[in-house]
Design a protein around this motif. Structure first.
Motif, PDB file in Angstrom:
ATOM      1  N   GLU A 212      15.192  19.518   9.601  1.00 40.04           N
ATOM      2  CA  GLU A 212      14.799  21.040   9.257  1.00 40.04           C
ATOM      3  C   GLU A 212      12.948  20.818   9.286  1.00 40.04           C
ATOM      4  O   GLU A 212      12.053  21.877   9.902  1.00 40.04           O
ATOM      5  N   THR A 213      12.500  20.103   8.166  1.00 41.39           N
ATOM      6  CA  THR A 213      11.134  19.206   8.498  1.00 41.39           C
ATOM      7  C   THR A 213      10.404  18.958   9.966  1.00 41.39           C
ATOM      8  O   THR A 213       9.673  19.599  11.033  1.00 41.39           O
TER       9      THR A 213
ATOM     10  N   VAL B 183      10.068  22.991  12.018  1.00 44.00           N
ATOM     11  CA  VAL B 183       9.378  23.750  11.672  1.00 44.00           C
ATOM     12  C   VAL B 183       8.196  22.994  12.127  1.00 44.00           C
ATOM     13  O   VAL B 183       7.420  23.633  12.728  1.00 44.00           O
TER      14      VAL B 183
ATOM     15  N   ASP C  41      10.255  31.538  10.795  1.00 41.89           N
ATOM     16  CA  ASP C  41      11.388  32.433   9.981  1.00 41.89           C
ATOM     17  C   ASP C  41      12.525  32.257  10.030  1.00 41.89           C
ATOM     18  O   ASP C  41      13.577  31.730   9.018  1.00 41.89           O
TER      19      ASP C  41
ATOM     20  N   LYS D 259      13.721  28.393   9.025  1.00 41.04           N
ATOM     21  CA  LYS D 259      13.777  28.027   7.510  1.00 41.04           C
ATOM     22  C   LYS D 259      15.130  28.798   7.193  1.00 41.04           C
ATOM     23  O   LYS D 259      15.544  28.383   6.028  1.00 41.04           O
ATOM     24  N   LYS D 260      15.294  29.878   6.963  1.00 42.30           N
ATOM     25  CA  LYS D 260      16.468  30.980   6.502  1.00 42.30           C
ATOM     26  C   LYS D 260      17.845  30.052   6.762  1.00 42.30           C
ATOM     27  O   LYS D 260      18.647  30.179   6.227  1.00 42.30           O
TER      28      LYS D 260
ATOM     29  N   ASP E 209      18.128  27.364   5.226  1.00 41.78           N
ATOM     30  CA  ASP E 209      17.698  27.330   3.602  1.00 41.78           C
ATOM     31  C   ASP E 209      19.551  27.396   3.013  1.00 41.78           C
ATOM     32  O   ASP E 209      20.146  27.535   2.145  1.00 41.78           O
TER      33      ASP E 209
END
Length: 230
Positions: A85-86, A89, A114, A117-118, A121
């Motif tokens: 994820e990091t 992004v 966005d 990230k969603k 998550d």
């Protein structure tokens, strides 16, 4: 050279000496009758204790199978998942810095950040298990309870949608038999009105298929199927 029988006899005598000393040591090391009887009395207790420990170990292993399945861990607790994820992004943010603000490309990159990230998550809040690659893995085995929906729901949706498409095409082709002088013509040039009706009616294909199977209309009779001569 010694004869074969004489060589075997010598070998037997030499080998018998350590065996005799071993038997003597075994006799001196044998426990007394009192010790043997005490050992016999303690055997049931030891067996019960061993069974209890084995049962506890089996329960521990069964419980651990849900927490760690072939090296898979929950995505929210998986380091590779967070690292992925990091990485994604940061790569998008790096492109965003090089793009002028207010341009369509800048807005698209902002929306992608966005969405990324969603997405991560949403995966982290589910019961999905991730591997060392940081990607979710589906658990199909029946022994891993709690993960049935991860495979069953997409599989049923896949079967339903494919059945819907196939049933709509079947209804359209079967409807051409009595309404057209040349049934194959509407297969080449589709009648969109009739095709739309077939698509809407195909949504109830499981019920219609069950009714036709009950009435014997779902499959052709064996007498109507031509078989080539062998």
């Amino acid at each position: 050279m010694l004869p074969r029988s004489l060589a075997l006899l010598c070998f037997g005598l030499v080998a018998a000496r350590p065996m005799r000393s071993t038997v003597a040591r075994m006799r001196t090391a044998l426990p007394s009758r009192t010790a043997v009887s005490a050992a016999k009395d303690s055997l049931p207790k030891k067996a019960a204790a061993g069974l209890a420990m084995a049962g506890m170990g089996a329960l521990a292993m069964a419980g651990g199978a849900h927490a760690d399945v072939s090296g898979l861990t929950k995505c929210s607790e998986n380091p590779a998942f967070k690292k992925r994820e990091t990485k994604e992004v940061k790569a998008l943010e790096k492109q965003l810095k090089k793009t002028p603000e207010g341009t369509p490309g800048y807005l698209e990159l902002s929306n992608r950040i966005d969405r990324t990230k969603k997405r991560f998550d949403a995966y982290g809040k589910t019961s999905l298990l991730c591997g060392p690659d940081g990607l979710p893995h589906l658990i199909v085995g029946p022994e891993f309870r709690g993960h049935e929906g991860e495979f069953a729901i997409p599989a049923l949706a896949f079967l339903y949608i494919n059945g819907w498409i196939g049933w709509a095409g079947r209804k359209y082709i079967r409807g051409n038999r009595n309404e057209e002088a040349k049934p194959t013509q509407t297969e080449i040039v589709l009648d969109m009105g009739r095709m739309s009706k077939a698509m809407l009616g195909g949504a109830a294909w499981p019920i219609e298929a069950w009714k036709e199977a009950k009435n014997g209309d779902l499959t052709a009779k064996a007498s109507d199927v031509t078989v080539s001569a062998k």
